[in-house]
Write a protein that holds these residues in place. Structure first.
Motif, PDB file in Angstrom:
ATOM      1  N   UNK A  19       0.869  -1.172   0.000  1.00  0.00           N
ATOM      2  CA  UNK A  19       0.000   0.000   0.000  1.00  0.00           C
ATOM      3  C   UNK A  19       0.908   1.225   0.000  1.00  0.00           C
ATOM      4  N   UNK A  20       0.687   2.094  -0.978  1.00  0.00           N
ATOM      5  CA  UNK A  20       1.508   3.289  -1.141  1.00  0.00           C
ATOM      6  C   UNK A  20       0.653   4.509  -0.837  1.00  0.00           C
ATOM      7  N   UNK A  21       1.237   5.491  -0.161  1.00  0.00           N
ATOM      8  CA  UNK A  21       0.517   6.730   0.122  1.00  0.00           C
ATOM      9  C   UNK A  21       1.467   7.911  -0.007  1.00  0.00           C
ATOM     10  N   UNK A  22       0.884   9.095  -0.135  1.00  0.00           N
ATOM     11  CA  UNK A  22       1.618  10.360  -0.113  1.00  0.00           C
ATOM     12  C   UNK A  22       0.752  11.324   0.684  1.00  0.00           C
ATOM     13  N   UNK A  23       0.590  12.554   0.214  1.00  0.00           N
ATOM     14  CA  UNK A  23      -0.270  13.506   0.925  1.00  0.00           C
ATOM     15  C   UNK A  23      -1.744  13.258   0.621  1.00  0.00           C
TER      16      UNK A  23
ATOM     17  N   UNK B 133      -6.971   8.997  -0.515  1.00  0.00           N
ATOM     18  CA  UNK B 133      -6.909  10.115   0.427  1.00  0.00           C
ATOM     19  C   UNK B 133      -5.586  10.206   1.157  1.00  0.00           C
ATOM     20  N   UNK B 134      -4.805   9.152   1.064  1.00  0.00           N
ATOM     21  CA  UNK B 134      -3.458   9.086   1.614  1.00  0.00           C
ATOM     22  C   UNK B 134      -3.375   9.550   3.064  1.00  0.00           C
ATOM     23  N   UNK B 135      -2.221  10.120   3.444  1.00  0.00           N
ATOM     24  CA  UNK B 135      -2.009  10.438   4.859  1.00  0.00           C
ATOM     25  C   UNK B 135      -2.927  11.560   5.340  1.00  0.00           C
ATOM     26  N   UNK B 136      -3.337  12.479   4.438  1.00  0.00           N
ATOM     27  CA  UNK B 136      -4.242  13.551   4.874  1.00  0.00           C
ATOM     28  C   UNK B 136      -5.565  12.969   5.369  1.00  0.00           C
TER      29      UNK B 136
ATOM     30  N   UNK C  65       2.233  10.958  17.040  1.00  0.00           N
ATOM     31  CA  UNK C  65       2.177  12.417  17.036  1.00  0.00           C
ATOM     32  C   UNK C  65       0.868  12.850  16.384  1.00  0.00           C
ATOM     33  N   UNK C  66       0.537  14.092  16.561  1.00  0.00           N
ATOM     34  CA  UNK C  66      -0.672  14.658  15.950  1.00  0.00           C
ATOM     35  C   UNK C  66      -0.229  15.788  15.035  1.00  0.00           C
ATOM     36  N   UNK C  67       0.563  15.409  14.032  1.00  0.00           N
ATOM     37  CA  UNK C  67       1.163  16.364  13.119  1.00  0.00           C
ATOM     38  C   UNK C  67       1.383  15.698  11.765  1.00  0.00           C
ATOM     39  N   UNK C  68       1.127  16.452  10.704  1.00  0.00           N
ATOM     40  CA  UNK C  68       1.367  15.988   9.340  1.00  0.00           C
ATOM     41  C   UNK C  68       1.877  17.177   8.540  1.00  0.00           C
ATOM     42  N   UNK C  69       2.859  16.935   7.710  1.00  0.00           N
ATOM     43  CA  UNK C  69       3.355  17.989   6.824  1.00  0.00           C
ATOM     44  C   UNK C  69       2.275  18.307   5.792  1.00  0.00           C
ATOM     45  N   UNK C  70       1.905  19.592   5.604  1.00  0.00           N
ATOM     46  CA  UNK C  70       0.793  19.935   4.698  1.00  0.00           C
ATOM     47  C   UNK C  70       1.152  19.975   3.213  1.00  0.00           C
ATOM     48  N   UNK C  71       2.351  19.616   2.823  1.00  0.00           N
ATOM     49  CA  UNK C  71       2.859  19.640   1.457  1.00  0.00           C
ATOM     50  C   UNK C  71       3.015  21.064   0.957  1.00  0.00           C
TER      51      UNK C  71
ATOM     52  N   UNK D  96      -2.536  21.639   1.349  1.00  0.00           N
ATOM     53  CA  UNK D  96      -2.693  21.596   2.798  1.00  0.00           C
ATOM     54  C   UNK D  96      -4.087  21.960   3.263  1.00  0.00           C
ATOM     55  N   UNK D  97      -4.893  22.568   2.384  1.00  0.00           N
ATOM     56  CA  UNK D  97      -6.283  22.882   2.736  1.00  0.00           C
ATOM     57  C   UNK D  97      -7.101  21.619   3.006  1.00  0.00           C
ATOM     58  N   UNK D  98      -6.622  20.488   2.503  1.00  0.00           N
ATOM     59  CA  UNK D  98      -7.326  19.221   2.716  1.00  0.00           C
ATOM     60  C   UNK D  98      -6.942  18.562   4.037  1.00  0.00           C
ATOM     61  N   UNK D  99      -6.020  19.160   4.759  1.00  0.00           N
ATOM     62  CA  UNK D  99      -5.561  18.627   6.035  1.00  0.00           C
ATOM     63  C   UNK D  99      -6.146  19.460   7.165  1.00  0.00           C
ATOM     64  N   UNK D 100      -6.666  18.803   8.187  1.00  0.00           N
ATOM     65  CA  UNK D 100      -7.190  19.506   9.356  1.00  0.00           C
ATOM     66  C   UNK D 100      -6.136  20.475   9.883  1.00  0.00           C
ATOM     67  N   UNK D 101      -6.550  21.728  10.102  1.00  0.00           N
ATOM     68  CA  UNK D 101      -5.601  22.777  10.498  1.00  0.00           C
ATOM     69  C   UNK D 101      -4.742  22.401  11.694  1.00  0.00           C
ATOM     70  N   UNK D 102      -5.322  21.750  12.686  1.00  0.00           N
ATOM     71  CA  UNK D 102      -4.569  21.423  13.904  1.00  0.00           C
ATOM     72  C   UNK D 102      -3.446  20.423  13.662  1.00  0.00           C
ATOM     73  N   UNK D 103      -3.448  19.755  12.513  1.00  0.00           N
ATOM     74  CA  UNK D 103      -2.410  18.774  12.194  1.00  0.00           C
ATOM     75  C   UNK D 103      -1.227  19.375  11.432  1.00  0.00           C
ATOM     76  N   UNK D 104      -1.353  20.607  10.937  1.00  0.00           N
ATOM     77  CA  UNK D 104      -0.313  21.219  10.111  1.00  0.00           C
ATOM     78  C   UNK D 104       0.991  21.421  10.876  1.00  0.00           C
TER      79      UNK D 104
END
Length: 177
Positions: free
Chosen positions: A100-104, A129-132, A148-154, A159-167
């Motif tokens: 299984x491959x994922x990106x943002x 939907x990958x990691x976002x 952790x509760x963090x993801x790089x928003x690319x 990054x608009x597709x990622x919950x703001x609190x995770x940026x």
């Protein structure tokens, strides 16, 4: 021409602030138009496979940059370069191994899935939907083996597709946020 229209549709939807559901549908359409023969796996399906106590755990490949991977990744994932032509680290895997491959959001990983199919892998999937989407649903991501509760928003657009609190744009130097 179809690819260009799909890309434009996706950018317009992102920039105009349409609903999250419509935006994800535009992203899915973009990926399907560029990679029509790429099989996908839902986040629910992956979570179920990872929770199963069987020995057939899928191999997880993260097709993001080293900086994105350093912020967080799915537990047990290996990073691969999405622009590579070959993946020598996978030479020991059976061609029927589940991968299984994922990106943002799923675009870069779809290209890796296509490349792996070309190399003969028969059970390789793009995480829809990958990691976002995975992180937005509250599923675990890790850094240095710790949740952790963090993801790089690319970038600002995707990054608009990622919950703001995770940026989080970069991993902290001391390992904590």
């Amino acid at each position: 021409m179809h690819r260009l229209l799909a890309s434009l549709l996706c950018l317009v939807v992102l920039q105009t602030g349409c609903s999250e559901e419509l935006t994800w549908r535009a992203v899915d359409h973009l990926i399907a138009s560029e990679y029509p023969d790429t099989p996908s796996l839902s986040t629910d399906s992956l979570a179920a496979r990872l929770a199963a106590r069987s020995s057939s755990r899928p191999v997880l490949l993260d097709a993001r940059s080293p900086e994105e991977y350093a912020v967080s990744h799915l537990p047990g994932a290996r990073r691969v370069d999405p622009s590579a032509d070959a993946y020598p680290a996978l030479d020991t895997l059976a061609l029927d191994a589940t991968i299984v491959v994922y990106c943002s959001v799923g675009y870069r990983s779809a290209g890796v899935v296509q490349a792996l199919q070309t190399q003969g892998f028969s059970r390789v999937y793009n995480l829809k939907g990958s990691i976002f989407r995975w992180a937005n649903e509250g599923r675990p991501v890790v850094r240095d083996g710790e949740q952790v509760f963090a993801v790089h928003p690319y970038d600002a657009t995707w990054g608009q597709l990622l919950t703001d609190s995770l940026h989080v744009d970069q991993a902290p130097e001391n390992g904590t946020l």
